[in-house]
Design an enzyme around this catalytic site. Structure first.
Site, PDB file in Angstrom:
ATOM      1  N   GLU A 157      -6.744  -9.979  -0.850  1.00 38.38           N
ATOM      2  CA  GLU A 157      -7.558  -9.546   0.303  1.00 38.38           C
ATOM      3  C   GLU A 157      -8.967  -9.251  -0.181  1.00 38.38           C
ATOM      4  O   GLU A 157      -9.371  -8.106  -0.304  1.00 38.38           O
ATOM      5  CB  GLU A 157      -6.958  -8.294   0.946  1.00 38.38           C
ATOM      6  CG  GLU A 157      -5.558  -8.497   1.485  1.00 38.38           C
ATOM      7  CD  GLU A 157      -5.008  -7.269   2.193  1.00 38.38           C
ATOM      8  OE1 GLU A 157      -5.796  -6.436   2.678  1.00 38.38           O
ATOM      9  OE2 GLU A 157      -3.774  -7.140   2.258  1.00 38.38           O
TER      10      GLU A 157
ATOM     11  N   GLU B 202       0.811  -1.236   0.000  1.00 40.51           N
ATOM     12  CA  GLU B 202       0.000   0.000   0.000  1.00 40.51           C
ATOM     13  C   GLU B 202       0.838   1.278   0.000  1.00 40.51           C
ATOM     14  O   GLU B 202       0.701   2.120   0.888  1.00 40.51           O
ATOM     15  CB  GLU B 202      -0.949  -0.028   1.208  1.00 40.51           C
ATOM     16  CG  GLU B 202      -1.884  -1.214   1.157  1.00 40.51           C
ATOM     17  CD  GLU B 202      -2.765  -1.364   2.398  1.00 40.51           C
ATOM     18  OE1 GLU B 202      -2.863  -0.411   3.179  1.00 40.51           O
ATOM     19  OE2 GLU B 202      -3.361  -2.442   2.552  1.00 40.51           O
TER      20      GLU B 202
HETATM   21  O1  G3I Z   1      -3.232  -6.825  19.499  1.00 43.56           O
HETATM   22  C1  G3I Z   1      -3.841  -5.603  19.968  1.00 43.56           C
HETATM   23  C2  G3I Z   1      -4.472  -5.847  21.301  1.00 43.56           C
HETATM   24  O2  G3I Z   1      -3.479  -6.154  22.224  1.00 43.56           O
HETATM   25  C3  G3I Z   1      -5.260  -4.607  21.705  1.00 43.56           C
HETATM   26  O3  G3I Z   1      -5.953  -4.850  22.884  1.00 43.56           O
HETATM   27  C4  G3I Z   1      -6.251  -4.203  20.628  1.00 43.56           C
HETATM   28  C5  G3I Z   1      -6.980  -2.912  20.949  1.00 43.56           C
HETATM   29  O4  G3I Z   1      -7.545  -2.335  19.795  1.00 43.56           O
HETATM   30  O5  G3I Z   1      -5.551  -4.011  19.426  1.00 43.56           O
HETATM   31  C6  G3I Z   1      -4.901  -5.183  18.989  1.00 43.56           C
HETATM   32  O6  G3I Z   1      -4.247  -4.918  17.788  1.00 43.56           O
HETATM   33  C7  G3I Z   1      -5.050  -4.747  16.642  1.00 43.56           C
HETATM   34  C8  G3I Z   1      -4.662  -5.791  15.603  1.00 43.56           C
HETATM   35  O7  G3I Z   1      -5.365  -5.558  14.402  1.00 43.56           O
HETATM   36  C9  G3I Z   1      -4.960  -7.213  16.063  1.00 43.56           C
HETATM   37  O8  G3I Z   1      -6.352  -7.394  16.231  1.00 43.56           O
HETATM   38  C10 G3I Z   1      -4.797  -3.349  16.087  1.00 43.56           C
HETATM   39  O9  G3I Z   1      -5.294  -2.380  17.013  1.00 43.56           O
HETATM   40  C11 G3I Z   1      -5.480  -3.190  14.762  1.00 43.56           C
HETATM   41  O10 G3I Z   1      -5.082  -1.964  14.199  1.00 43.56           O
HETATM   42  C12 G3I Z   1      -5.062  -4.313  13.834  1.00 43.56           C
HETATM   43  O11 G3I Z   1      -5.748  -4.149  12.629  1.00 43.56           O
HETATM   44  C13 G3I Z   1      -5.298  -4.899  11.521  1.00 43.56           C
HETATM   45  C14 G3I Z   1      -4.845  -3.936  10.419  1.00 43.56           C
HETATM   46  O12 G3I Z   1      -4.547  -4.646   9.236  1.00 43.56           O
HETATM   47  C15 G3I Z   1      -3.577  -3.194  10.812  1.00 43.56           C
HETATM   48  O13 G3I Z   1      -2.473  -4.032  10.906  1.00 43.56           O
HETATM   49  C16 G3I Z   1      -6.457  -5.758  11.036  1.00 43.56           C
HETATM   50  O14 G3I Z   1      -6.712  -6.779  12.013  1.00 43.56           O
HETATM   51  C17 G3I Z   1      -6.094  -6.412   9.702  1.00 43.56           C
HETATM   52  O15 G3I Z   1      -7.206  -7.095   9.179  1.00 43.56           O
HETATM   53  C18 G3I Z   1      -5.670  -5.337   8.727  1.00 43.56           C
HETATM   54  O16 G3I Z   1      -5.313  -5.939   7.524  1.00 43.56           O
HETATM   55  C19 G3I Z   1      -4.996  -5.034   6.462  1.00 43.56           C
HETATM   56  C20 G3I Z   1      -3.871  -5.630   5.662  1.00 43.56           C
HETATM   57  O17 G3I Z   1      -2.764  -5.928   6.513  1.00 43.56           O
HETATM   58  C21 G3I Z   1      -3.446  -4.708   4.530  1.00 43.56           C
HETATM   59  N1  G3I Z   1      -4.588  -4.338   3.703  1.00 43.56           N
HETATM   60  C22 G3I Z   1      -5.749  -3.814   4.434  1.00 43.56           C
HETATM   61  C23 G3I Z   1      -6.192  -4.796   5.513  1.00 43.56           C
HETATM   62  C24 G3I Z   1      -7.444  -4.314   6.219  1.00 43.56           C
HETATM   63  O18 G3I Z   1      -7.224  -3.107   6.876  1.00 43.56           O
END
Ligand code: G3I
Length: 360
Positions: free
Chosen positions: A275, A159
Site C-alpha cells: 500500500e 494491522e
Molecule cells: O460504500 C459506502 C457508501 O455507500 C457510503 O455512501 C459512503 C459514505 O462515506 O461510504 C462508503 O464506504 C466507504 C468505503 O471506503 C468505500 O468508499 C467507507 O465509508 C470508508 O470507510 C471506506 O474506506 C476505506 C478504508 O480502507 C476502510 O475500509 C478506504 O476506501 C480504503 O482505501 C482503506 O484502505 C485501507 C486498507 O484496507 C488497509 N490499510 C490502510 C488503507 C487506507 O486506510
C-alpha cells in the site's frame, strides 16, 4: 519451482509466473515483464470496481496496461463479503478478480481479518471465544474456497499491532479468541484456517509504520519482525509480510526498508510492498505544496523504494494503493500517486521504468 538460491515458498514463483505480457509498450508492466524480474516480482495497484467505467475508460485502460497485479481496495474485506452472518456475497470482489483475469493480471486478496470495519453483527454480537473462533474460521474457509486457485496471495490478518511502545496487539473483537489465553491466538487461528482452505495461496500479515527498521518506525517494525519470526518458529503457516507505506515524500526511508526486506528474506519470509502512496508532505514542515521540485522528489522516492525491492530477492510485489490522484482514499490535494488526475504520467513513472530497465 524454486528460484535458484532461494529459500522462499515455491508457490510464489509459480503463481506469479501466470501473469503474461500485456500489449502496451512503454509501461511499468511491460518494463517488468521484459526484465529478468518477470518471474520474481509483480507490479501492482489497488483498484476499486466502482471506477472501472470512470473517466471514459481511462481508469481501466491505465490499470490494465501499467500493472500486472491488482488488489480490491475494499470489496474483498469481511464487511463487504459477509455483511450478514454466513451469507456470503462475493459479487464486488469477483468483479476485481474478473478484471484481473480478463487482463492476464495476478489477483491479490485483501483482507480476511481486521480489527476495524467489521460488520456490526461481528463486533456487537457478544460472542464467546469458541463462537468467534468458528465465525473467523467459517469466514476464511468460505472466502478462500471461493477464490481457491485464483489469488496469488491474501492478507490474512491486517494491522494488528499497536502504534506505540510496547507494541502489543490492538484490542479488538478478535482478541476475544483466547484458546490458549494469549492475545495472538486469533492470528494463529486465522492463518491455520487460511492454509487449510487453500494450500497454495501465499499467506501474508500486512501493516503500516513497519516498512523501515530505522528511525521513527523502528519500534513497530521490530515488533512485527519478532511476531512473524515467532509465528514461523511455532509452525504458523505465514509466507510473507505486506509493507504498507502511506507516507510523505519528504521522509528518508529507503535504507531502512531495504534492510527490513532483507531480514525477512533471510528467514524465508517474502515481502510485498502492498500500500504505497507518497503525498507531497515534507517531513520537517508538514508542508504539502506541489511543485516540479516535489514531483521530482516524489519520483525519486518511488524509484528508490522500487530499487530496494529489486535488490532483495524476497521482495516479490511492488504495489501502490490506487494509481491516479483522481481516485485515492487520501483526502485533500496531496498528489500521492504516480499518475495525475487526468492519467498523465508523473515523473515517478519514467523513474521507476529506469529502475526496471537497469535490472536487466
Ligand atoms: O460504500 C459506502 C457508501 O455507500 C457510503 O455512501 C459512503 C459514505 O462515506 O461510504 C462508503 O464506504 C466507504 C468505503 O471506503 C468505500 O468508499 C467507507 O465509508 C470508508 O470507510 C471506506 O474506506 C476505506 C478504508 O480502507 C476502510 O475500509 C478506504 O476506501 C480504503 O482505501 C482503506 O484502505 C485501507 C486498507 O484496507 C488497509 N490499510 C490502510 C488503507 C487506507 O486506510
Amino acid at each position: 519451482m524454486r528460484a535458484p538460491g532461494s529459500n522462499l515458498a515455491p508457490a510464489a514463483v509459480a503463481v506469479i509466473a501466470l501473469a503474461t505480457s500485456s500489449d502496451a509498450e512503454g509501461t511499468l508492466r511491460s518494463a517488468v515483464e521484459a526484465s529478468s524480474l518477470a518471474s520474481r516480482m509483480t507490479i501492482g495497484a489497488a483498484v476499486n470496481e466502482g471506477y472501472f467505467d470512470a473517466d471514459d475508460g481511462s481508469y481501466s485502460q491505465t490499470a490494465a496496461s501499467q500493472y500486472n497485479l491488482v488488489t480490491a481496495e475494499n470489496s474483498c474485506k469481511f464487511g463487504a463479503t459477509e455483511k450478514v452472518q454466513n451469507q456470503f456475497s462475493f459479487d464486488a470482489c469477483d468483479q476485481v478478480l474478473g478484471f484481473a483475469e480478463e487482463n492476464n493480471m495476478a489477483f491479490r486478496g485483501h483482507n480476511l481479518c481486521w480489527g476495524v470495519y467489521n460488520p456490526s453483527w461481528v463486533d456487537d454480537g457478544g460472542f464467546s471465544s469458541a463462537e468467534l473462533t468458528r465465525i473467523l474460521q467459517n469466514h476464511i474457509n468460505n472466502t478462500l474456497t471461493h477464490y481457491k486457485g485464483k489469488a496469488v496471495a491474501w492478507d490474512v490478518v491486517n494491522e494488528a499491532i499497536e502504534d506505540s511502545a510496547p507494541y502489543g496487539l490492538k484490542k479488538n473483537t478478535w482478541n476475544n479468541i483466547t484458546a490458549s489465553g494469549d492475545a495472538t491466538d486469533y492470528i494463529d487461528v486465522a492463518f491455520a484456517a487460511a492454509r487449510a482452505a487453500d494450500p497454495d495461496t501465499l499467506l501474508f500479515y500486512n501493516d503500516y509504520n513497519v516498512a523501515s527498521m530505522d528511525g521513527w518506525s523502528a519500534g513497530k517494525s521490530d515488533a512485527m519482525f519478532s511476531m512473524v519470526k515467532g509465528m514461523r518458529d511455532r509452525g504458523v503457516p505465514i509466507d510473507g509480510v505486506g509493507l504498507q507505506m502511506h507516507v510523505g515524500c519528504g521522509y528518508d526511508l529507503v535504507d531502512g526498508v531495504r534492510a527490513n526486506m532483507q531480514r525477512y528474506s533471510d528467514i524465508g519470509v517474502q515481502t510485498h510492498v502492498t500500500e504505497l502512496d507518497l503525498t507531497c508532505e515534507q517531513s520537517a514542515s508538514y508542508d504539502c505544496t506541489w511543485s516540479g521540485e516535489v514531483e521530482e522528489q516524489q519520483g525519486r522516492l518511488y524509484a528508490d523504494l522500487l530499487q530496494a525491492c529489486v535488490d532483495v530477492e524476497g521482495c516479490t510485489n511492488f504495489e501502490t494503493w490506487g494509481f491516479t490522484d483522481a481516485h485515492t482514499w487520501i483526502k485533500g490535494d496531496s498528489h500521492p500517486l504516480p499518475f495525475y488526475d487526468d492519467y498523465s504520467e508523473k515523473k515517478a513513472v519514467a523513474m521507476m521504468m529506469d529502475v526496471l530497465a537497469s535490472a536487466n
